[in-house]
Design a protein around this motif. Structure first.
Motif, short mmCIF file in Angstrom:
data_model
loop_
_atom_site.label_atom_id
_atom_site.label_comp_id
_atom_site.label_asym_id
_atom_site.label_seq_id
_atom_site.Cartn_x
_atom_site.Cartn_y
_atom_site.Cartn_z
N TYR A 9 4.78 5.51 9.20
CA TYR A 9 5.50 4.35 8.63
C TYR A 9 6.94 4.62 8.91
CZ TYR A 9 1.32 4.14 6.10
OH TYR A 9 -0.13 3.79 5.63
N LYS A 53 -1.69 -0.41 6.40
CA LYS A 53 -0.85 -1.09 5.36
C LYS A 53 -1.41 -0.94 4.09
CE LYS A 53 0.76 -4.10 9.28
NZ LYS A 53 0.73 -5.19 9.94
N LEU A 54 -2.68 -1.31 4.01
CA LEU A 54 -3.15 -1.28 2.67
C LEU A 54 -3.23 0.12 1.98
CD1 LEU A 54 -5.14 -2.66 0.59
CD2 LEU A 54 -7.08 -2.22 1.79
N TYR A 56 -0.86 2.00 2.23
CA TYR A 56 0.52 2.21 1.67
C TYR A 56 0.79 1.65 0.46
CZ TYR A 56 5.40 3.36 1.70
OH TYR A 56 6.63 3.89 1.69
N LYS A 57 0.12 0.51 0.44
CA LYS A 57 0.32 -0.24 -0.87
C LYS A 57 -0.41 0.24 -2.15
CE LYS A 57 0.62 -4.92 1.06
NZ LYS A 57 -0.12 -6.18 1.40
N ARG A 59 -0.83 3.67 -2.46
CA ARG A 59 -0.45 4.91 -2.49
C ARG A 59 0.12 5.87 -3.67
NH1 ARG A 59 5.19 6.00 -1.78
NH2 ARG A 59 6.49 4.13 -2.20
#
Length: 117
Positions: A9, A53-54, A56-57, A59
């Motif tokens: 990231y 991406k998912l 990270y959302k 996390r």
């Protein structure tokens, strides 16, 4: 098993002051050294795909500010996002048995023991 390359990231979205371990950044550029670890089955999460991406959302776990970096079926590995030393602790959660988790002192210790899962 060949581990695919991955993209960490960007600092734009990471918690302020967080630094990745240098060993992890080196692996993101060249995963060939993982072939020397017997039974290494984890895959590294790439920030560039939808799964990354998912991840990270989603996390935040148990009130912790975490940075996802690897998965192995129901196991997920995260860096401590509050760490600013460049040697963050690693939390490994059993997503099928929350809140069960294991803590490793740093990425090197996790990598050393990752093949035991």
């Amino acid at each position: 098993m060949k581990v695919e390359s991955f993209t960490p990231y960007s600092s734009d979205i990471l918690p302020q002051g967080f630094k990745y371990p240098s060993e992890y950044l080196a692996l993101s550029k060249d995963t060939s050294s993982l072939s020397t670890i017997p039974n290494f089955r984890w895959w590294f999460i790439s920030s560039e795909n939808e799964g990354g991406k998912l991840s990270y959302k989603m996390r935040k776990k148990n009130g912790l500010n975490l940075i996802p970096f690897a998965r192995y079926f129901d196991w997920a590995a995260y860096f401590d996002g509050e760490d600013t030393t460049g040697k963050p602790m690693v939390y490994v959660f059993d997503l099928g048995d929350m809140p069960y988790h294991i803590i490793f002192k740093d990425f090197s210790e996790w990598l050393e023991k990752a093949s035991t899962f």
